[in-house]
Design an enzyme around this catalytic site. Structure first.
Site, mmCIF file in Angstrom:
data_model
loop_
_atom_site.group_PDB
_atom_site.id
_atom_site.type_symbol
_atom_site.label_atom_id
_atom_site.label_comp_id
_atom_site.label_asym_id
_atom_site.label_seq_id
_atom_site.Cartn_x
_atom_site.Cartn_y
_atom_site.Cartn_z
ATOM 1 N N VAL A 54 4.916 13.511 3.349
ATOM 2 C CA VAL A 54 6.355 13.356 1.972
ATOM 3 C C VAL A 54 6.053 13.049 1.022
ATOM 4 C CG1 VAL A 54 8.873 12.488 1.772
ATOM 5 C CG2 VAL A 54 8.134 13.643 3.756
ATOM 6 N N THR A 55 5.912 13.551 0.053
ATOM 7 C CA THR A 55 5.952 12.111 -1.240
ATOM 8 C C THR A 55 7.033 12.088 -1.606
ATOM 9 O OG1 THR A 55 4.074 14.415 -1.908
ATOM 10 C CG2 THR A 55 5.160 12.801 -3.884
ATOM 11 N N ASP A 56 6.083 10.417 -2.026
ATOM 12 C CA ASP A 56 7.900 9.389 -2.439
ATOM 13 C C ASP A 56 7.632 9.353 -3.962
ATOM 14 O OD1 ASP A 56 7.964 8.409 0.468
ATOM 15 O OD2 ASP A 56 6.800 6.713 -0.056
ATOM 16 N N GLY B 274 6.074 9.499 4.254
ATOM 17 C CA GLY B 274 6.026 10.203 4.814
ATOM 18 C C GLY B 274 5.423 9.331 6.481
ATOM 19 N N ASP C 267 5.513 1.308 10.074
ATOM 20 C CA ASP C 267 4.309 2.417 10.471
ATOM 21 C C ASP C 267 3.139 1.694 10.173
ATOM 22 O OD1 ASP C 267 6.207 4.404 9.997
ATOM 23 O OD2 ASP C 267 6.025 4.627 7.476
ATOM 24 N N LYS D 226 2.348 -6.278 0.643
ATOM 25 C CA LYS D 226 1.852 -5.670 -0.583
ATOM 26 C C LYS D 226 2.706 -4.470 -1.167
ATOM 27 C CE LYS D 226 -2.768 -6.309 0.216
ATOM 28 N NZ LYS D 226 -3.563 -5.338 1.259
ATOM 29 N N GLY E 35 4.306 -0.584 -2.016
ATOM 30 C CA GLY E 35 3.999 0.639 -2.047
ATOM 31 C C GLY E 35 3.758 0.609 0.000
#
Ligand code: ADP
Length: 304
Positions: free
Chosen positions: A11-13, A39, A254, A287, A289
């Site tokens: 998935v593009t965030d 994703g 994740d 970090k 992201g």
């Protein structure tokens, strides 16, 4: 071939930050924007790859600019892209994320696009990789009919199935007897087991027993900054989280899952694998992201 196969979503965030979140009908001028690879499937695959796993990602993107970004990103990471399917009709999955920079609250709209359109023909192409893997890692961000077929293939071939049941949703529970390890967070564990609040060793043990009744082999419940609960047979342990300065906790689950399967693939037992995943999860929150915040093996080894 890959000892670990991750079959999951890309998935593009698309994240925008503003002084407040828009209410319906309102337009807000934001302060910044960032686009990045996301994703759950993809994030977990990147975490495993950076942790040093022999890993193969199987996912699906659209024939569009976001899909090409995904492939570019994997190539830069040094990951194989031959099992990144390209959907000619559906667009690449996307997450439109709005963040209130004062409170940190967010609103997210996800469309699964191509990764919600895994077809029988995709599964047949993936079959040899699934059957020859040692471990298959899955989540709930692909279409469920495909997920069930993939679990069946892996189970029939004696592949160890690790299911991260996220995001929480209603599923056909009969598949759980083909799952070797389930790795929900505390919210997902509560929803899937009907145990109201999974908050401590006692409630987590009760949740684990419900999973065992459904046929799951072992249970790992991640509990954010508290740590991780793990139960196999009659042995239950709680692994406290590593103390770090958290900057952004998105993608911690994740990171944990990618690290956990990496350690399992190195023949570590489930308790040692949870320790390893715990370190990967902790490092990822230091970090900003999701995929870009996954730690590399040297960093992990230093903290272990
Ligand atoms: P999810 O992102 O799926 O909600 P969790 O929040 O439970 O997952 O985080 C997964 C794992 O990442 C935790 O079990 C822990 O090992 C690690 N982790 C998460 N937040 C922190 C934190 N603030 N400090 C240290 N480790 C963390």
């Amino acid at each position: 071939m890959g000892k670990i196969v991750v079959f999951g979503s890309y998935v593009t965030d698309l994240t925008g930050w503003a002084g407040h979140l828009p209410v319906p009908g309102e337009t807000v001028i934001g302060s910044s924007f960032k686009m990045g690879p996301g994703g759950k499937g993809s994030n977990q695959a990147v975490a495993a790859h950076r942790a040093g796993a022999d890993m193969k990602i199987i996912t699906k993107v659209g024939d569009d600019v976001f899909g090409r970004e995904a492939i570019d990103f994997y190539m830069k990471e040094g990951m194989d892209t031959d099992m990144v399917f390209i959907d000619k009709e559906k667009e690449t999955g996307s997450a439109l994320i709005m963040v209130d920079e004062i409170t940190g609250q967010n609103s997210i709209l996800v469309t699964s696009g191509a990764c919600g359109n895994i077809t029988d023909s995709d599964i047949e192409k993936a079959r040899p990789y699934i059957e020859q893997a040692e471990i298959l890692l899955l989540q709930f961000e692909i279409n469920l009919d495909a997920l069930y077929k993939i679990i069946d293939i892996a189970h029939a071939a004696g592949v160890r199935v690790v299911l991260n049941p996220a995001p929480a949703m209603e599923i056909d529970e009969s598949i759980l007897c083909k799952v070797d390890v389930v790795t929900p967070n505390e919210v997902e564990a509560a929803i899937l087991t009907g145990i109201k609040e999974v908050v401590d060793m006692e409630s987590a043990t009760r949740a684990a027993r419900v999973f065992f009744q459904k046929g799951v082999g072992a249970v790992v419940i991640t509990m954010g900054k508290a740590g991780v609960f793990v139960m196999q047979g009659e042995e239950a342990r709680f692994v406290k989280s590593r103390s770090v300065k958290a900057v952004d906790t998105t993608g911690a689950g994740d990171a944990f899952n990618g690290g956990f399967v990496t350690a399992l693939s190195e023949e570590k037992d489930i308790f040692a694998a949870v320790e390893f995943g715990n370190v990967v999860g902790a490092l990822s929150v230091t970090k900003k992201g999701t995929a870009p915040s996954m730690p590399r093996r040297e960093e992990i080894d230093r903290m272990l």
